[in-house]
Design a protein around this motif. Structure first.
Motif, mmCIF file in Angstrom:
data_model
loop_
_atom_site.group_PDB
_atom_site.id
_atom_site.type_symbol
_atom_site.label_atom_id
_atom_site.label_comp_id
_atom_site.label_asym_id
_atom_site.label_seq_id
_atom_site.Cartn_x
_atom_site.Cartn_y
_atom_site.Cartn_z
ATOM 1 N N SER A 294 18.285 34.650 -36.425
ATOM 2 C CA SER A 294 18.764 35.923 -36.961
ATOM 3 C C SER A 294 20.199 35.844 -37.444
ATOM 4 N N GLY A 295 20.891 34.762 -37.097
ATOM 5 C CA GLY A 295 22.304 34.642 -37.415
ATOM 6 C C GLY A 295 23.219 34.950 -36.256
ATOM 7 N N ALA A 296 22.646 35.341 -35.120
ATOM 8 C CA ALA A 296 23.442 35.572 -33.916
ATOM 9 C C ALA A 296 23.813 34.236 -33.279
ATOM 10 N N LEU A 297 24.734 34.279 -32.338
ATOM 11 C CA LEU A 297 25.192 33.079 -31.650
ATOM 12 C C LEU A 297 24.708 33.106 -30.204
ATOM 13 N N SER A 298 24.441 31.931 -29.649
ATOM 14 C CA SER A 298 24.033 31.850 -28.246
ATOM 15 C C SER A 298 24.119 30.396 -27.804
ATOM 16 N N LEU A 299 24.691 30.174 -26.631
ATOM 17 C CA LEU A 299 24.682 28.838 -26.051
ATOM 18 C C LEU A 299 23.278 28.492 -25.585
ATOM 19 N N PRO A 300 22.858 27.242 -25.692
ATOM 20 C CA PRO A 300 21.524 26.862 -25.223
ATOM 21 C C PRO A 300 21.388 27.122 -23.725
ATOM 22 N N PRO A 301 20.380 27.880 -23.293
ATOM 23 C CA PRO A 301 20.197 28.112 -21.854
ATOM 24 C C PRO A 301 19.748 26.850 -21.148
ATOM 25 N N GLU A 302 20.343 26.590 -19.978
ATOM 26 C CA GLU A 302 20.064 25.359 -19.242
ATOM 27 C C GLU A 302 19.530 25.611 -17.840
ATOM 28 N N ALA A 303 19.676 26.817 -17.323
ATOM 29 C CA ALA A 303 19.245 27.128 -15.959
ATOM 30 C C ALA A 303 19.024 28.628 -15.851
ATOM 31 N N GLY A 304 18.294 29.014 -14.812
ATOM 32 C CA GLY A 304 18.115 30.434 -14.547
ATOM 33 C C GLY A 304 17.088 31.088 -15.440
ATOM 34 N N ARG A 305 17.220 32.404 -15.590
ATOM 35 C CA ARG A 305 16.217 33.198 -16.298
ATOM 36 C C ARG A 305 16.846 34.104 -17.351
ATOM 37 N N HIS A 306 17.981 33.664 -17.904
ATOM 38 C CA HIS A 306 18.672 34.494 -18.882
ATOM 39 C C HIS A 306 19.254 33.642 -19.996
ATOM 40 N N LEU A 307 19.519 34.287 -21.117
ATOM 41 C CA LEU A 307 20.377 33.718 -22.147
ATOM 42 C C LEU A 307 21.264 34.837 -22.677
ATOM 43 N N TYR A 308 22.390 34.453 -23.229
ATOM 44 C CA TYR A 308 23.424 35.406 -23.612
ATOM 45 C C TYR A 308 23.622 35.310 -25.111
ATOM 46 N N ALA A 309 23.469 36.430 -25.803
ATOM 47 C CA ALA A 309 23.529 36.441 -27.261
ATOM 48 C C ALA A 309 24.759 37.202 -27.744
ATOM 49 N N ASP A 310 25.437 36.617 -28.704
ATOM 50 C CA ASP A 310 26.598 37.234 -29.340
ATOM 51 C C ASP A 310 26.190 37.644 -30.752
ATOM 52 N N LEU A 311 26.123 38.949 -30.999
ATOM 53 C CA LEU A 311 25.709 39.456 -32.296
ATOM 54 C C LEU A 311 26.904 39.835 -33.162
ATOM 55 N N GLY A 312 28.060 39.308 -32.819
ATOM 56 C CA GLY A 312 29.251 39.566 -33.618
ATOM 57 C C GLY A 312 29.079 39.238 -35.091
ATOM 58 N N PRO A 313 28.435 38.101 -35.449
ATOM 59 C CA PRO A 313 28.247 37.793 -36.868
ATOM 60 C C PRO A 313 27.414 38.830 -37.616
ATOM 61 N N LEU A 314 26.684 39.675 -36.890
ATOM 62 C CA LEU A 314 25.830 40.688 -37.510
ATOM 63 C C LEU A 314 26.460 42.072 -37.439
ATOM 64 N N ARG A 315 27.763 42.134 -37.221
ATOM 65 C CA ARG A 315 28.429 43.414 -36.990
ATOM 66 C C ARG A 315 28.221 44.396 -38.150
ATOM 67 N N GLU A 316 28.366 43.932 -39.394
ATOM 68 C CA GLU A 316 28.231 44.846 -40.528
ATOM 69 C C GLU A 316 26.823 45.416 -40.597
ATOM 70 N N ARG A 317 25.835 44.565 -40.398
ATOM 71 C CA ARG A 317 24.450 45.031 -40.421
ATOM 72 C C ARG A 317 24.204 46.031 -39.285
ATOM 73 N N LEU A 318 24.707 45.734 -38.089
ATOM 74 C CA LEU A 318 24.527 46.631 -36.956
ATOM 75 C C LEU A 318 25.198 47.975 -37.205
ATOM 76 N N ALA A 319 26.337 47.966 -37.867
ATOM 77 C CA ALA A 319 27.039 49.216 -38.134
ATOM 78 C C ALA A 319 26.195 50.149 -38.988
ATOM 79 N N THR A 320 25.401 49.587 -39.908
ATOM 80 C CA THR A 320 24.534 50.436 -40.731
ATOM 81 C C THR A 320 23.440 51.090 -39.901
ATOM 82 N N LEU A 321 23.173 50.529 -38.719
ATOM 83 C CA LEU A 321 22.179 51.092 -37.807
ATOM 84 C C LEU A 321 22.821 51.972 -36.741
ATOM 85 N N GLY A 322 24.138 52.191 -36.861
ATOM 86 C CA GLY A 322 24.837 53.024 -35.884
ATOM 87 C C GLY A 322 25.204 52.298 -34.614
ATOM 88 N N VAL A 323 25.223 50.955 -34.655
ATOM 89 C CA VAL A 323 25.553 50.152 -33.478
ATOM 90 C C VAL A 323 26.923 49.522 -33.709
#
Length: 430
Positions: A294-323
């Motif tokens: 999608s163009g978001a950023l995320s470090l490859p998950p290596e353990a556990g049951r989660h991953l962390y996504a940074d949608l900063g690169p999609l800020r302009e698109r998100l703003a059009t959705l009110g986010v």
């Protein structure tokens, strides 16, 4: 803040593996149901000896008199921090439940940036700068919390980084508390090196381990801590026991029996730990590919049951959705996916960041039968319910890409409750 929508109560829930309970564990717990008495405060000798065996198999010589057990990691951390005193430093992002324990004690919590390659451990140079600045401003930093295998990012810190952060903290007179809850959940155990700060500075580190990370279901809370085998460690253990006693924080008898059995790591438990880690790893890798597409950023998950996504690169698109911030992003994705997707403000990030933690548990199925099928299938990604869940996740992120049209699919039925609290539970002074 909307009344009644507190940041702690509406933050992420306890870690849930999303899989059926190991049958033998259920039998042990059921057999102990007739016990009317609770475990003694700090844990029974059987439970503490089992914890010693668990750490002994990992190369750490531990005495039962240096171990304390409690009904869950939050209570144990609360008592430990009360015994240690002073202000607390922690990496940013950090587990959502850390900061509330510090704040309940009336202490200050200071977040330190993590390096680009992982979470869980602060950048050593940023740590030194933060400690000195806090002291110059009249603060009293005494404790560093860290986690070699991290929630929320799902990453594992390189051994050299753990060692450097450990040395920097000790040089500044900090005591380290190493949360090693997720150290049994590497997705590629033969290709991942997990390094505990206690291997570097055993006299300066207290290790915390929550059995609900890999061994027990979230409904059976039991955590253990091992203190340094020093006079200072013994004094802190005594103070921690006093605080747990005052809180009435004892492990329930049946849970204590199950925890002792699980910490012995018999075949059925060890097999489940390995199978669950491999399953979550495969699903997390698939989810990670969708996030990146999608163009978001995320470090490859290596353990556990989660991953962390940074949608900063999609800020302009998100703003059009009110986010425009992490709270609105949390609401948007939780609504779109029909499951809680906590925003970065829950993990100590500034509210204007556009980050979320994604969990792999909801991708395994919605019924015990589907989750069991996910665990036992040769190719879980080919199962219809897993493929459908991943497709829903991919569609939600594809809608946020720059090339997506400005339309949104209707959210699935059974939407996750919206969080309306704009106060971050984990945000701390930078």
């Amino acid at each position: 803040m909307v009344r009644g929508r507190g940041p702690v109560r509406f933050g992420p829930s306890a870690p849930e593996v999303g899989l059926p309970v190991v049958a033998e564990l259920g039998d042990v717990c059921a057999a102990a149901v007739g016990r009317g008495e609770a475990e003694p405060v700090g844990g029974s000798a059987v439970l503490r000896e089992a914890a010693c065996g668990y750490w002994g198999r990992r190369g750490h010589r531990v005495r039962a008199e240096d171990v304390v057990a409690a009904p869950g990691a939050p209570l144990l951390l609360f008592a430990l921090l009360a015994a240690l005193g002073g202000d607390v430093l922690m990496p940013r992002p950090c587990p959502a439940w850390w900061v509330p324990q510090v704040r309940l004690l009336g202490r200050a919590a200071y977040s330190v940036p993590t390096p680009a390659e992982c979470g869980g451990v602060p950048d050593p140079y940023a740590l030194l700068e933060t400690v000195r600045r806090v002291r110059a401003e009249g603060g009293d930093p005494r404790v560093l919390l860290l986690s070699p295998a991290d929630d929320p990012t799902g990453t594992v810190a390189p051994p050299e980084l753990v060692a450097e952060a450990c040395e920097a903290a000790v040089a500044e007179g900090l005591h380290l508390v190493s949360d090693e809850t997720w150290c049994d959940t590497p997705h590629a155990p033969h290709g991942t090196v997990l390094f505990s700060p206690a291997e570097r500075r055993p006299d300066d580190v207290t290790v915390l381990y929550d059995t609900v990370g890999a061994l027990l279901p979230a409904a059976w809370p039991a955590a253990v801590a091992r203190f340094p085998a020093t006079p200072a460690g013994a004094a802190r253990r005594t103070d921690t026991l006093d605080i747990l006693t005052a809180l009435g924080a004892f492990v329930a008898g049946p849970v204590g029996a199950a925890a002792a059995y699980a910490l012995d790591e018999p075949g059925p438990v060890a097999d489940r730990v390995r199978a669950a880690a491999a399953l979550h790893g495969r699903v997390a890798a698939a989810a990670h590919r969708l996030v990146l597409s999608s163009g978001a950023l995320s470090l490859p998950p290596e353990a556990g049951r989660h991953l962390y996504a940074d949608l900063g690169p999609l800020r302009e698109r998100l703003a059009t959705l009110g986010v425009t911030d992490s709270l609105e992003l949390e609401d948007h994705l939780s609504h779109r996916l029909g499951t809680p997707v906590p925003g970065g403000h829950r993990f100590g990030e500034a509210p204007d960041t556009l980050r979320v933690r994604l969990s792999t548990g909801p991708l395994l199925g919605t019924t015990p039968e589907e989750r069991w099928e996910s665990l036992t299938a040769p190719d879980p990604l080919a199962l219809p319910h897993v493929a459908e869940a991943l497709d829903r996740l991919g569609s939600a992120f594809e809608e946020l890409s720059e090339d997506a049209p400005l339309t949104q699919d209707a959210p699935p039925s059974g939407d996750a409750p919206r969080s309306q609290d704009a106060s971050p539970s984990g945000d701390a002074p930078p």
